[in-house]
Design a protein around this motif. Structure first.
Motif, short mmCIF file in Angstrom:
data_model
loop_
_atom_site.label_atom_id
_atom_site.label_comp_id
_atom_site.label_asym_id
_atom_site.label_seq_id
_atom_site.Cartn_x
_atom_site.Cartn_y
_atom_site.Cartn_z
N THR A 1 2.88 132.61 24.26
CA THR A 1 1.43 132.59 24.09
C THR A 1 0.74 131.57 24.99
O THR A 1 -0.44 131.29 24.81
CB THR A 1 1.08 132.29 22.62
OG1 THR A 1 1.67 131.04 22.24
CG2 THR A 1 1.61 133.38 21.70
N LYS A 2 1.45 131.05 25.96
CA LYS A 2 0.94 129.98 26.82
C LYS A 2 -0.36 130.36 27.52
O LYS A 2 -1.25 129.52 27.70
CB LYS A 2 2.01 129.62 27.84
CG LYS A 2 1.63 128.62 28.91
CD LYS A 2 2.84 128.30 29.77
CE LYS A 2 2.48 127.36 30.91
NZ LYS A 2 1.70 128.05 31.95
N ASP A 3 -0.51 131.61 27.90
CA ASP A 3 -1.67 132.05 28.66
C ASP A 3 -2.61 132.93 27.84
O ASP A 3 -3.39 133.71 28.41
CB ASP A 3 -1.21 132.80 29.93
CG ASP A 3 -0.45 131.89 30.89
OD1 ASP A 3 -0.80 130.70 30.97
OD2 ASP A 3 0.50 132.37 31.53
N ALA B 1 -2.46 120.87 17.87
CA ALA B 1 -2.01 120.52 19.21
C ALA B 1 -3.18 120.08 20.07
O ALA B 1 -4.21 120.70 20.09
CB ALA B 1 -1.33 121.72 19.86
N GLU B 2 -3.01 118.96 20.77
CA GLU B 2 -4.05 118.53 21.69
C GLU B 2 -3.77 119.12 23.05
O GLU B 2 -2.61 119.25 23.46
CB GLU B 2 -4.09 116.99 21.77
CG GLU B 2 -3.40 116.48 22.98
CD GLU B 2 -3.57 114.99 23.19
OE1 GLU B 2 -2.76 114.45 23.93
OE2 GLU B 2 -4.48 114.40 22.63
N PRO B 3 -4.78 119.50 23.84
CA PRO B 3 -4.55 119.94 25.19
C PRO B 3 -4.10 118.78 26.05
O PRO B 3 -4.47 117.64 25.81
CB PRO B 3 -5.90 120.48 25.64
CG PRO B 3 -6.88 119.79 24.77
CD PRO B 3 -6.18 119.52 23.49
N THR B 4 -3.30 119.06 27.03
CA THR B 4 -2.76 117.99 27.86
C THR B 4 -3.28 118.10 29.28
O THR B 4 -3.88 119.09 29.68
CB THR B 4 -1.23 118.08 27.89
OG1 THR B 4 -0.88 119.37 28.38
CG2 THR B 4 -0.66 117.91 26.50
N SER B 5 -3.05 117.07 30.05
CA SER B 5 -3.55 117.05 31.42
C SER B 5 -2.72 117.95 32.30
O SER B 5 -1.64 118.38 31.96
CB SER B 5 -3.52 115.61 31.94
OG SER B 5 -2.20 115.12 31.92
N GLY B 6 -3.24 118.22 33.49
CA GLY B 6 -2.53 119.07 34.43
C GLY B 6 -3.18 120.43 34.54
O GLY B 6 -4.11 120.77 33.82
N THR B 7 -2.69 121.26 35.43
CA THR B 7 -3.35 122.53 35.71
C THR B 7 -3.16 123.55 34.61
O THR B 7 -3.95 124.46 34.47
CB THR B 7 -2.79 123.13 37.01
OG1 THR B 7 -1.38 123.27 36.87
CG2 THR B 7 -3.10 122.24 38.19
N LEU C 1 3.26 127.20 20.05
CA LEU C 1 2.44 128.39 20.25
C LEU C 1 1.02 128.06 20.68
O LEU C 1 0.31 128.93 21.19
CB LEU C 1 2.40 129.20 18.95
CG LEU C 1 3.72 129.84 18.50
CD1 LEU C 1 3.60 130.36 17.08
CD2 LEU C 1 4.12 130.95 19.46
N MET C 2 0.59 126.81 20.49
CA MET C 2 -0.78 126.43 20.82
C MET C 2 -0.84 125.45 21.99
O MET C 2 -1.82 124.73 22.15
CB MET C 2 -1.44 125.79 19.59
CG MET C 2 -1.63 126.74 18.42
SD MET C 2 -2.86 128.02 18.71
CE MET C 2 -4.37 127.08 18.56
N ARG C 3 0.17 125.44 22.81
CA ARG C 3 0.21 124.50 23.94
C ARG C 3 0.33 125.26 25.25
O ARG C 3 1.04 126.27 25.35
CB ARG C 3 1.39 123.54 23.78
CG ARG C 3 1.26 122.65 22.56
CD ARG C 3 2.44 121.70 22.42
NE ARG C 3 2.54 120.80 23.57
CZ ARG C 3 3.49 119.87 23.68
NH1 ARG C 3 4.40 119.74 22.74
NH2 ARG C 3 3.52 119.09 24.74
N ARG C 4 -0.36 124.74 26.26
CA ARG C 4 -0.29 125.33 27.60
C ARG C 4 0.64 124.55 28.52
O ARG C 4 0.92 125.02 29.63
CB ARG C 4 -1.69 125.40 28.21
CG ARG C 4 -2.70 126.20 27.39
CD ARG C 4 -3.82 126.72 28.25
NE ARG C 4 -4.89 127.32 27.46
CZ ARG C 4 -4.88 128.54 26.96
NH1 ARG C 4 -3.83 129.32 27.15
NH2 ARG C 4 -5.91 129.00 26.25
#
Length: 399
Positions: free
Chosen positions: A139-141, A16-22, A130-133
């Protein structure tokens, strides 16, 4: 196992790549953390992360890929988090010249090593919720660590071996089945970086699923965590008394897994039957919550399990063997209250391989009113008893 020839969900063994945003990761180039404090050999305390909610590239001293290039892991810190999820990457397997050189249909991921920007590949951002915010999830945080896969040994090997071209045409291939040593280096880094962890959740699908189970003791015994959870997704370790016996014998010689099993505590040796590892873990960690999930019509890992070891394998014959091995596995699990399985029947996506990838869509077992998200929620809830699920045969599916 997701092989390097399987294109149904994008590239092999992706993350999973991290995405933009807070709530997501940054969208600029990944950060490479290369100081001595991040090599896995440090004896000091944890470093202050150079960034939060962003994937950091961390090379580990002495850890290598199959081609002897530098191995690295990826960490994503969340400020104030006390829980840690560790995900092991999928990506096939290899145990001879054809599979390790990429000539065979069934092979292994990343034969040329791990790119620094693996976690920023736009084609890999949806590997697992499970690996994305940027999506809601249990598991988001959490703090997140991703262990990539480039050794062809389900993160388990401990052998440098030379494979010869059976046709005598191409030069010999020296291959480093260094998966277990890479896991130990990563675990040492995590033990230093995340002291006082509350919940440790080890997971992965396919090769990563098998690796999560085989290496669970090494994660659990070294990382300072109050509670432990395991979800082996689509990488079951079946009893060797069944149809998986020839595969187990092959990897025993190619990957030298006996040296890895020899590191288990006294009284928990692995002899002729690899399948006892499941119950050994249940007894070693009676308060932990351990699980295996897969589709009953998996047509990827099941091919690796039987296709190269039995003649004239048809799809139906493979599924017949898979079902009989599944019966052996569930018989191991059923007596143990801290072990559970979730076995839906079929999903069109990715030839029914890997239940937790992309989303939990079409993972439901309608007759029991649950999907994989419900199962994971129960797995991580210590106040609820574990429940196993096996969907009945759905004759109109997988035609």
């Amino acid at each position: 196992m997701i092989s390097d020839t399987d294109t149904s969900t994008g590239p092999t063994g992706t993350t999973a790549e991290p995405t933009s945003g807070t709530t997501g990761g940054a969208t600029d180039a990944p950060t490479s953390t290369t100081s001595d404090d991040t090599t896995g050999t440090t004896t000091g305390g944890p470093i202050e992360p150079p960034a939060y909610d962003q994937w950091l590239t961390i090379p580990l001293e002495g850890a290598v890929c199959g081609n002897n290039s530098q191995y690295k892991i990826f960490a994503n810190f969340h400020e104030g988090a006390k829980d840690l999820i560790v995900m092991l990457e999928p990506g096939g397997a290899c145990w001879d010249f054809d599979t390790c050189s990429g000539k065979a249909d069934l092979g292994a991921a990343h034969p040329d090593g791990i790119p620094d920007d693996l976690l920023y590949d736009p084609l890999t951002k949806n590997l697992s919720p499970l690996m994305r915010r940027d999506v809601e999830g249990l598991t988001k945080d959490w703090n997140m660590v991703f262990l990539p896969y480039c050794t062809g040994d389900v993160h388990t090997g401990n052998n440098v071996i030379t494979y010869q071209d059976p046709e005598g045409v191409e030069p010999d291939l020296e291959f480093h089945h260094n998966g277990h040593n890479n896991v130990i280096a990563a675990t040492e880094w995590m033990a230093n970086q995340f002291p006082g962890t509350d919940r440790l959740f080890v997971t992965g699908c396919s090769a990563g699923g098998a690796g999560s189970l085989i290496n669970y003791h090494f994660f659990r015994s070294r990382i300072d965590a109050q509670r432990g959870y395991l979800m082996d997704d689509s990488g079951p370790i079946f009893p060797s008394t069944g149809w998986s016996g020839p595969l187990h014998e092959k990897i025993r010689s190619s990957w030298n897994v006996d040296s890895v099993f020899g590191e288990l505590p006294p009284g928990y040796e692995i002899g002729d039957d690899f399948g006892v590892l499941n119950t050994h873990l249940a007894e070693l960690y009676p308060q932990d919550r351990l699980s295996t999930v897969f589709f009953q019509r998996d047509y990827n890992y099941s091919r690796y399990s039987y296709e190269r070891f039995y003649p004239n394998m048809t799809k139906e014959k493979i599924h017949e063997y898979w079902a009989e091995d599944t019966d052996l596995m569930t018989a191991l699990y059923d007596p143990h209250p801290n072990m559970a399985y979730y076995l839906p029947y079929w999903r069109e996506l990715n030839t029914s391989h890997c239940v937790s990838i992309i989303s939990y869509l079409d993972t439901e077992i309608e007759e029991q009113g649950v999907d994989l998200g419900d199962f994971i929620a129960t797995l991580l809830d210590d106040d609820k008893p574990l429940v196993s699920y096996r969907e009945s045969v759905q004759p109109n599916e997988d035609n």
